[in-house]
Design a protein around this motif. Structure first.
Motif, short mmCIF file in Angstrom:
data_model
loop_
_atom_site.label_atom_id
_atom_site.label_comp_id
_atom_site.label_asym_id
_atom_site.label_seq_id
_atom_site.Cartn_x
_atom_site.Cartn_y
_atom_site.Cartn_z
N GLY A 166 18.87 -10.47 4.21
CA GLY A 166 19.33 -11.05 5.48
C GLY A 166 19.41 -12.56 5.49
N LYS A 183 7.34 -16.19 13.00
CA LYS A 183 8.69 -16.16 12.42
C LYS A 183 9.74 -16.34 13.51
N ARG A 184 9.53 -15.71 14.64
CA ARG A 184 10.52 -15.83 15.72
C ARG A 184 10.55 -17.26 16.27
N GLY A 229 4.79 -12.02 12.94
CA GLY A 229 6.11 -11.81 13.52
C GLY A 229 6.44 -12.86 14.57
N GLN A 240 18.28 -11.05 15.83
CA GLN A 240 17.22 -10.10 16.14
C GLN A 240 16.15 -10.08 15.04
N GLU A 241 16.59 -10.09 13.79
CA GLU A 241 15.64 -10.16 12.69
C GLU A 241 15.75 -11.54 12.08
N SER A 246 24.09 -6.59 20.02
CA SER A 246 24.02 -7.41 18.81
C SER A 246 25.38 -7.54 18.14
N ASP A 252 12.41 -19.31 13.87
CA ASP A 252 13.82 -19.00 13.99
C ASP A 252 14.45 -19.78 15.15
#
Lengths: 327, 256
Positions: free
Chosen positions: B89, A144-145, A141, A87-88, A47, A148
């Protein structure tokens, strides 16, 4: 190489203040249109490398060019041609998916006339059309990914950075994401820099893989070439009776070198040895097994051969060694 | 154009959050109204103190203070949002997507101004409804709101500089406390001439006193040291603008 869609890294170092070298002099080059898998355990420096290449973090030493632009001197140009899914997922819980896409399109200067259509297209593509007007705070989750990823694609980037994109995803979502990444490369010619700690992911998706451990690249090449480098298959035996473990190890030891780190009794076979030879030898000793498996080399074997540890073992090690750069 | 896109994008998102989530907007609107009603209403007899000379009356006297206070705190509260974005973030998305990152700082500044404008409009309406007298003309009114706008920028750039250096909402007291102190060590309830002792000494060297006197002068139609007040507000604005941009560089160096 400073090709329009490529990545070139020379001697890249990133040190954290009072911390270790998260990235310790890596060299790598990614060709235009290639999917490059960056494989390693937690805390290996994956990362941090992505953060440097995407201009989020300045390097301590070395150079990196993304799409022909220097990440330090030409940050704005780099940012205008890359898409990034970290990653987040960096999302605002109070905004909807459509709001996020609108914001991202504005920040990336997508022409106003195209924004709505582009948002609709991406929401459809990542399967969020029905949830587009719901606040992100209610998303799972996986949702959200996927959002993203859609955000990373808003401005049709030439180079896509995906930092552990499938971590925490269910198998179905993972497969869907793999298909999308493959499609982006195939149809749009997008270069993909993908970090992962999943061997299967690197194996399925990547044209080439770089294996990183303790901030250094320990192996690089196509998954097939790396496995060929290890060459020989291994045999893994699970005893019926734990008390036979030593005897089984002794018999298997006649046919190759023991693989100490694995949980079963395993050896890397010598040239010319067949499974039948082993079965006969075990039978002759009167040893019974629950399972016996002949395995072709995997990327985990490559990792084991290069670092002396399995990828899983290295991940566990990283968890009890929190001082190492885990960004 | 690309920089403007970043400015407008960040401002739109911040204002949208504020306007669609009452928990964000209401405190910034209600606190000034509370202060105004408490100060102007509850303390109105203060205007009868010998030596208190402000022809438009105590309501107008307090209105100017609350307007400037709302401007400063409106900026500080936007700084809280910046800190929350770094801590949560979301700032990484902005830093990764914005070709020109200075636009991020300016986008929040525009949002701070938007938030304050809503509060200022409400405050003005309430003040006029309760009978505030304005002795100054249109130019004076423009001068007063322009001065408040500069105070808003000062408050925001100060807080944003802290937010981007510490990148956590735990730095909120550090953003708020100095502004609180500077505001309340000014002649809040009575003119400077009626203050005594150490408070008078402190208030005399407090730059807010200077701005407050000019602001009150605008309402009275007889503003003192106008150029000096604007020069002072601009100087602090530039100083804090530099401070916030250095903060951005600090956040960039730390990888946000």
């Amino acid at each position: 190489m400073s090709a329009a869609n490529g990545i070139e890294v020379v001697g890249l170092v990133r040190e954290y203040r009072k911390g270790p070298r998260a990235v310790d002099g890596i060299d790598l080059s990614v060709a235009p249109g290639e999917i490059y898998g960056f494989l390693g355990p937690n805390g290996a420096g994956k990362s941090t490398t992505v953060h440097v290449l995407t201009t989020l973090l300045p390097p301590t030493a070395g150079t990196a060019r993304v799409g022909g632009f220097d990440v330090v001197k030409e940050g704005p140009k780099v940012r205008s041609i890359i898409g990034v899914a970290l990653q987040e997922a960096a999302l605002d819980p109070l905004l909807t998916a459509r709001d996020h896409l609108r914001l991202q399109a504005t920040l990336q200067s997508v022409p106003k006339s195209e924004r709505r259509a582009r948002a609709d297209e991406l929401l459809e593509r990542v399967g969020l059309a029905d949830a587009a007007d719901r606040k992100v705070q209610g998303y799972s989750g996986g949702m959200k990914r996927r959002l993203d990823l859609a955000l990373a694609l808003v401005h049709r980037p030439r180079i896509l950075f995906l930092d552990e994109p499938t971590t925490g995803l269910d198998p179905q979502s993972r497969t869907a994401l793999w298909e999308e990444v493959a499609r982006l490369r195939r149809e749009d010619g997008v270069t993909v820099f993908l970090t992962t700690q999943y061997l299967e992911e690197a194996d399925v998706l990547a044209d080439r893989v770089g294996i990183i451990d303790h901030g250094r690249i320990v192996a690089e090449g196509s998954p097939a070439a790396l496995k060929d480098e290890i060459g020989r298959p291994s045999v893994h035996a699970i005893p019926c009776d734990e008390r036979d473990r030593e005897a089984i190890a002794r018999v298997l030891g006649r046919f190759g070198e023991p693989l100490g780190s694995t949980r079963d009794v395993a050896v890397r076979l010598r040239e010319g040895v067949g499974l039948a030879d082993i079965v006969r030898a075990l039978d002759a000793e009167g040893l019974t097994l629950l399972d016996l498996e002949l395995r072709a080399p995997t990327l985990d074997d490559v990792f084991l051969a290069k670092t002396g540890r399995t990828l899983e073992g290295a991940a566990e090690e990283a968890e009890v060694e929190p001082g190492r750069g885990g960004v | 154009m690309r920089r403007w896109n970043v400015v407008s994008g960040v401002a739109w998102r911040t204002l949208k959050n504020a306007l669609t989530n009452p928990q964000i907007l209401l405190p910034t609107m209600l606190f000034p109204l509370f202060f105004f009603t408490a100060f102007a209403g509850g303390l109105s007899q203060v205007s009868k103190v010998p030596g208190f000379d402000f022809p438009p009356g105590y309501t107008a006297f307090q209105f100017v203070f609350v307007l400037l206070q709302a401007a400063a705190f409106g900026g500080v509260f936007t700084g809280f949002g910046v800190a929350r974005d770094f801590e949560g973030g979301f700032a990484k998305r902005l830093l990764l997507a914005a070709p020109h990152r200075s636009g991020i700082v300016l986008g929040y500044a525009l949002a701070a101004l938007g938030r304050w404008a809503i509060t200022a409009a409400l405050l003005t309406v309430v003040a006029l409804l309760v009978g505030m007298e304005v002795g100054g003309g249109a130019v004076d009114v423009v001068g007063l709101y322009t001065l408040a706008m500069l105070v808003n920028f000062c408050g925001y750039f100060w807080a944003a500089g802290i937010a981007m250096r510490f990148r956590t909402i735990q730095a909120a007291p550090l953003m708020q406390m100095p502004v609180f102190l500077v505001l309340f060590f000014a002649p809040v309830y009575v003119p400077l001439s009626l203050l005594e002792g150490w408070l008078r000494t402190v208030a005399s060297v407090n730059p807010i006193t200077y701005l407050l006197e000019t602001g009150r002068g605008f309402v009275a139609g007889d503003a003192p040291h106008v150029l000096g007040a604007f020069a002072l507000a601009l100087a602090f604005g530039c100083l804090f603008w530099l401070w916030s941009f250095r903060g951005l560089r600090s956040a960039e160096a730390a990888g946000a």
